[in-house]
Scaffold this active site. Sequence first.
Site, mmCIF file in Angstrom:
data_model
loop_
_atom_site.group_PDB
_atom_site.id
_atom_site.type_symbol
_atom_site.label_atom_id
_atom_site.label_comp_id
_atom_site.label_asym_id
_atom_site.label_seq_id
_atom_site.Cartn_x
_atom_site.Cartn_y
_atom_site.Cartn_z
ATOM 1 N N HIS A 51 0.819 -1.220 0.000
ATOM 2 C CA HIS A 51 0.000 0.000 0.000
ATOM 3 C C HIS A 51 0.853 1.270 0.000
ATOM 4 O O HIS A 51 0.768 2.075 -0.933
ATOM 5 C CB HIS A 51 -1.001 -0.052 1.161
ATOM 6 C CG HIS A 51 -1.644 1.263 1.470
ATOM 7 N ND1 HIS A 51 -2.449 1.926 0.553
ATOM 8 C CD2 HIS A 51 -1.604 2.051 2.572
ATOM 9 C CE1 HIS A 51 -2.870 3.056 1.096
ATOM 10 N NE2 HIS A 51 -2.371 3.163 2.306
ATOM 11 N N HIS A 76 3.800 6.509 5.770
ATOM 12 C CA HIS A 76 2.609 7.230 6.239
ATOM 13 C C HIS A 76 1.730 6.461 7.211
ATOM 14 O O HIS A 76 0.998 7.057 7.995
ATOM 15 C CB HIS A 76 1.783 7.767 5.061
ATOM 16 C CG HIS A 76 0.846 6.771 4.444
ATOM 17 N ND1 HIS A 76 1.179 6.016 3.367
ATOM 18 C CD2 HIS A 76 -0.417 6.415 4.769
ATOM 19 C CE1 HIS A 76 0.160 5.239 3.041
ATOM 20 N NE2 HIS A 76 -0.825 5.456 3.873
ATOM 21 N N GLU A 107 0.796 5.200 12.860
ATOM 22 C CA GLU A 107 -0.562 4.811 13.222
ATOM 23 C C GLU A 107 -0.654 3.315 13.536
ATOM 24 O O GLU A 107 -1.303 2.922 14.495
ATOM 25 C CB GLU A 107 -1.489 5.173 12.055
ATOM 26 C CG GLU A 107 -2.929 4.739 12.212
ATOM 27 C CD GLU A 107 -3.737 5.731 13.014
ATOM 28 O OE1 GLU A 107 -3.141 6.697 13.520
ATOM 29 O OE2 GLU A 107 -4.950 5.538 13.139
ATOM 30 N N ASP A 108 -0.015 2.500 12.722
ATOM 31 C CA ASP A 108 -0.295 1.063 12.771
ATOM 32 C C ASP A 108 0.816 0.179 13.321
ATOM 33 O O ASP A 108 0.673 -1.036 13.362
ATOM 34 C CB ASP A 108 -0.639 0.551 11.353
ATOM 35 C CG ASP A 108 -1.899 1.196 10.827
ATOM 36 O OD1 ASP A 108 -2.697 1.657 11.659
ATOM 37 O OD2 ASP A 108 -2.079 1.243 9.595
ATOM 38 N N ASP A 150 -2.861 8.616 -0.865
ATOM 39 C CA ASP A 150 -3.253 7.520 0.030
ATOM 40 C C ASP A 150 -4.701 7.119 -0.265
ATOM 41 O O ASP A 150 -5.023 5.944 -0.467
ATOM 42 C CB ASP A 150 -3.099 8.006 1.480
ATOM 43 C CG ASP A 150 -3.591 7.000 2.503
ATOM 44 O OD1 ASP A 150 -3.397 5.793 2.279
ATOM 45 O OD2 ASP A 150 -4.164 7.421 3.525
ATOM 46 N N ASP A 179 -18.855 17.874 -26.037
ATOM 47 C CA ASP A 179 -17.424 17.782 -25.754
ATOM 48 C C ASP A 179 -16.971 16.342 -25.546
ATOM 49 O O ASP A 179 -15.886 16.075 -25.063
ATOM 50 C CB ASP A 179 -16.984 18.705 -24.605
ATOM 51 C CG ASP A 179 -17.940 18.663 -23.451
ATOM 52 O OD1 ASP A 179 -18.798 17.765 -23.434
ATOM 53 O OD2 ASP A 179 -17.819 19.529 -22.573
HETATM 54 MN MN MN Z 1 -2.738 4.555 4.045
#
Ligand code: MN
Length: 717
Positions: free
Chosen positions: A55, A79, A83-84, A146, A265
């Site tokens: 990811h 990123h 958090e994880d 993300d 268009d």
């Molecule tokens: Mn993420």
Amino acid sequence: MAKEKENVTINDLIDKLKSYLKDQNQLNDIKKAYDFADLKHKGQFRKTGEAYINHPLHVAIILTTIYADSETIQAALLHDVLEDTDCTIDEMTDMFGSEVTKLVQGVTKLSKINFSTENEYLIDYYKKIIVGISEDVRVIIVKLADRLHNMRTLWALPAEKQKIKAKESLEILAPIAHHLGIHKIKSELEDLSLRYLKPDVFYDIAEKLNITKIERDKTVYEMMQEVTNLLTEHNIVHEIKGRSKSIYSIYNKLDKGKKFSDIYDLLALRILVNTEQECYLALGIIHSKFRPLPKRFKDYIAMPKPNMYQSLHTTVFGLDGYLFEIQIRTYAMDEVAENGIASHWAYKENKDAKANMQSTTEQKLQFFKTIMDLNNDKMSSEEFVHSVKDEVLNNNIYVFTPKGDIIELPKGATPIDFAYKIHTKVGETTVGAIVNNSIVPLNYELKDNDIVKINTNKNSAPSKEWLNIATTTQTKNKIKSYFSKNERELYIEKGKYMLEKELRKRKLVFSDFLTDANIKTIEQAIKADSLEDIYLSIGNGKNSPNGVINIIVKDKDIPIPKVVKIAPKNIDADIIVSGIDKVKVNLANCCNPVFGDDIVGYITKGNGISVHRRNCHNIMMLENRTVPVMWNQNSKLDKRYLSLLIIYSNIPDNKMPDIVQKTSVLNISIDSIKIVSKTNEVVYELGVYLKDLKQLEHLMLELNKQQYIYKLERLMR
Ligand code: MN
């Protein structure tokens, strides 16, 4: 969009980076970030079944398509680590420095925002995040990448979650990408969202596009040949591309009632040239051969869109009578049109892309300015988050000033909103509006591309009726604040009048009384900032005119009496009066002293001694009748003292429940609470029973911590 498991590796990322990042140190840093994230996410898997590291790797690869810098790529790889995983901020800072770590922290915080919540504490938190994140726009860009990868792999989530994520992407993330001008990400987010929100519509359009593709491709190809020959004849070096509209943009037009066959268009060309001059030249040449459709020409070069987009747009009758939408722009404009704020990265000579991005964001992007303005306005957090979501990010219209500047407003906006957006002063002196050369009423609903002129008269003032006409929270607040400012002025006038009257009664000359020195003394005594403030405090009843006069007019020769200590052993009263054993003692109710206050006694006529706080202005002139008093530290009385607090809040909501709660948890009993004034600030009077000054100070400290309270003082009448 099959359920493919794209397996990418760090080498794929490095290959893509090498096309624009030449610094080997930077590539090493990125490799190090990858290894660290890989290690930390080891054993974690995504709902898709892949190893988790895929990811962040994909997010980084998405960012290479807009040429993101090394720090941003590192942050993308890292990123989800804070958090994880068990990684701490300190550990990350040690490894990657504070710049990268700050980006990761920003993304982590941003991930927690849920715009549909009603909880006021969370909303307050969101506001801080939104404002905080504005310090580095790269945080938002990583967040967009993300979300884009999460949308690409949305199939792995249960149907219910798919809808929630898709809705949020469409309502919040895609508009942010749009406002930042990052077209690539915006467009893919929209298409993916539509696919999950309205799968029938999505696949229906996709299929229709497919069926007509061969015919359209042939027509477009022939037209491209014609146009390119024409431009070459006139020596204009150019590049020409057929382009396809996104499914979402077609859906939008169908949704507005157009028929599929009428969306002209669908056939679209883009011409890229080297200079701005060549854009207009090319346009003229094309118009000389292909008749333009009236009213479809737009010059976004002279008048860029609020997200910096520049291009010429025209629609012409092409070969076989097909309508073609043609965009003409320079390569540089194309870069901005595709990548928006991120286009700063694309220019290699641009040494400080980060700083340039930030300053462009702050100065050129209207939505950003609006968000910062909203933050400066005195509005509640609820109003702020609501305004950002509903009025800044979504459903905007674009209208023009008579000079051609584009102004962005929420849908449903009226000339009043427009006028206030130009400038508060313009808003306040509005007398009428002219839209596209016709006079319109002030409640007229503005539409895209309207040209709006506001007529003003400097002697004119807002009307309360405007509160019903204005649509944005910001405009409404500005109108409200005009009226409360006016109320303030009324109080000031009233206070001045009351003071003059009282001075006359006491045979004092106004100008003798209000010398600069005296004003200063009064300001200090009643904590006012100016003469106006002094009048205001008299006008709104906080101070009596006599109390204010007494601050100045007093017998200056009498020294302050000394406190004589006497043995308090045998006294069971809580206050000891110097030299007197038994006397009737009252606590004055103008200043409500509590145990521990610096106090002084006043000998009343026939009613014993009344005890005041030493700084009470009511006794300042009466020193010849004062007597020293002190608190009996050995008092056995378990007495409670009444204290009155004046609490100033700058948000309109009723905060009484919160004040009561904050007071009660300190075990302080409440005598009364009421709202004593309500303009654009709300003033509460809180009466409490306390043991002593320490407890009072504790309460005041606790209340002062509340964001909505901007001033707090003890009442003195
Ligand atoms: Mn993420």
